[in-house]
Design an enzyme around this catalytic site. Structure first.
Site, mmCIF file in Angstrom:
data_model
loop_
_atom_site.group_PDB
_atom_site.id
_atom_site.type_symbol
_atom_site.label_atom_id
_atom_site.label_comp_id
_atom_site.label_asym_id
_atom_site.label_seq_id
_atom_site.Cartn_x
_atom_site.Cartn_y
_atom_site.Cartn_z
ATOM 1 N N HIS A 34 0.810 -1.213 0.000
ATOM 2 C CA HIS A 34 0.000 0.000 0.000
ATOM 3 C C HIS A 34 0.848 1.271 0.000
ATOM 4 O O HIS A 34 1.604 1.519 0.955
ATOM 5 C CB HIS A 34 -0.908 -0.035 1.234
ATOM 6 N N ASP A 35 0.762 2.049 -1.075
ATOM 7 C CA ASP A 35 1.284 3.423 -1.139
ATOM 8 C C ASP A 35 2.783 3.565 -0.884
ATOM 9 O O ASP A 35 3.228 4.599 -0.362
ATOM 10 C CB ASP A 35 0.532 4.319 -0.152
ATOM 11 N N LYS A 126 -4.696 4.786 -6.961
ATOM 12 C CA LYS A 126 -5.261 5.108 -5.643
ATOM 13 C C LYS A 126 -5.983 6.447 -5.711
ATOM 14 O O LYS A 126 -5.430 7.442 -6.153
ATOM 15 C CB LYS A 126 -4.122 5.163 -4.622
#
Length: 216
Positions: A34-35, A126
């Site tokens: 994630h990210d 995202k």
């Protein structure tokens, strides 16, 4: 409204007992990284990946270990990554809290080199805190027969926590790998792990996650 400068802190090791009875099964699970983009990672300092005490370095090592095991086991590997220079209406209320965000340049958008996606991995654009928002993550999971999600990355108390909460609400069992996550502080990191344990999923360590994946 900019991201904070994040000090070094040790990642949590004493994990709370979960309310949920879920057991990680690689044949049902996918991994989410994630990210882990250069823009977000820059908050840990320019040499963070070289500092053993940096939460970013600790988390990146753990993520790499889980990702290697997941690929060998045939688990799908998903990444989230924002686009730079977002159109203001698309950015929505996030702009009120965090400003305009990243620019459309590799120095901001690229996933950090130690965790660069490999062939067969899937990168999702995202849009909001949760990886499920305005993406086809759930559909991609269902198409692959996956109803468990192993969550790693940054930041634990923001997007990672929001993703775990939404996974639970979509009947996808979340696993929150405490030492493969990093956050603004130890306190916020522990808050996120405790919340997941009490309300949504199962906290794991990198060692526990990889043992389950490799053992299967």
């Amino acid at each position: 409204m900019a991201l904070p400068t994040i000090p070094d802190y040790p990642l949590p090791t004493n994990l709370p007992a979960p309310r949920a009875p879920y057991a990680l099964q690689p044949g049902r699970a996918a991994l989410l990284i994630h990210d882990m983009q250069r823009y977000f990672c820059a908050a840990y300092g320019p040499d963070a990946l070289e500092r053993d005490a940096s939460p970013l370095a600790q988390a990146a090592q753990g993520i790499a270990r889980i990702a290697a095991a997941a690929r060998v086991a045939g688990m799908p590997v998903f990444y989230t990554a924002q686009k730079g220079d977002q159109f203001r209406p698309d950015r929505g209320l996030q702009a009120d809290l965090w400003g305009p965000g990243m620019q459309a340049i590799p120095e901001h958008e690229a996933i950090i080199a130690p965790l660069a996606p490999e062939a067969g991995d899937i990168t999702l654009v995202k849009h909001r805190y949760s990886a499920f928002q305005r993406s086809n993550l759930e559909r991609l999971l269902r198409a692959r027969g996956r109803d468990q999600l192993v969550i790693t990355g940054i930041y634990a108390h923001i997007g990672c926590l929001a993703t775990a909460a939404e996974a639970f609400q979509r009947d996808v069992e979340p696993f929150f790998v405490a030492d493969a996550l990093a956050d603004f502080s130890r306190e916020r990191h522990e808050m996120a792990v405790n919340w997941v344990a009490s309300c949504a999923g199962v906290p794991l360590s990198v060692a526990q996650a990889t043992a389950r994946i490799e053992g299967a």
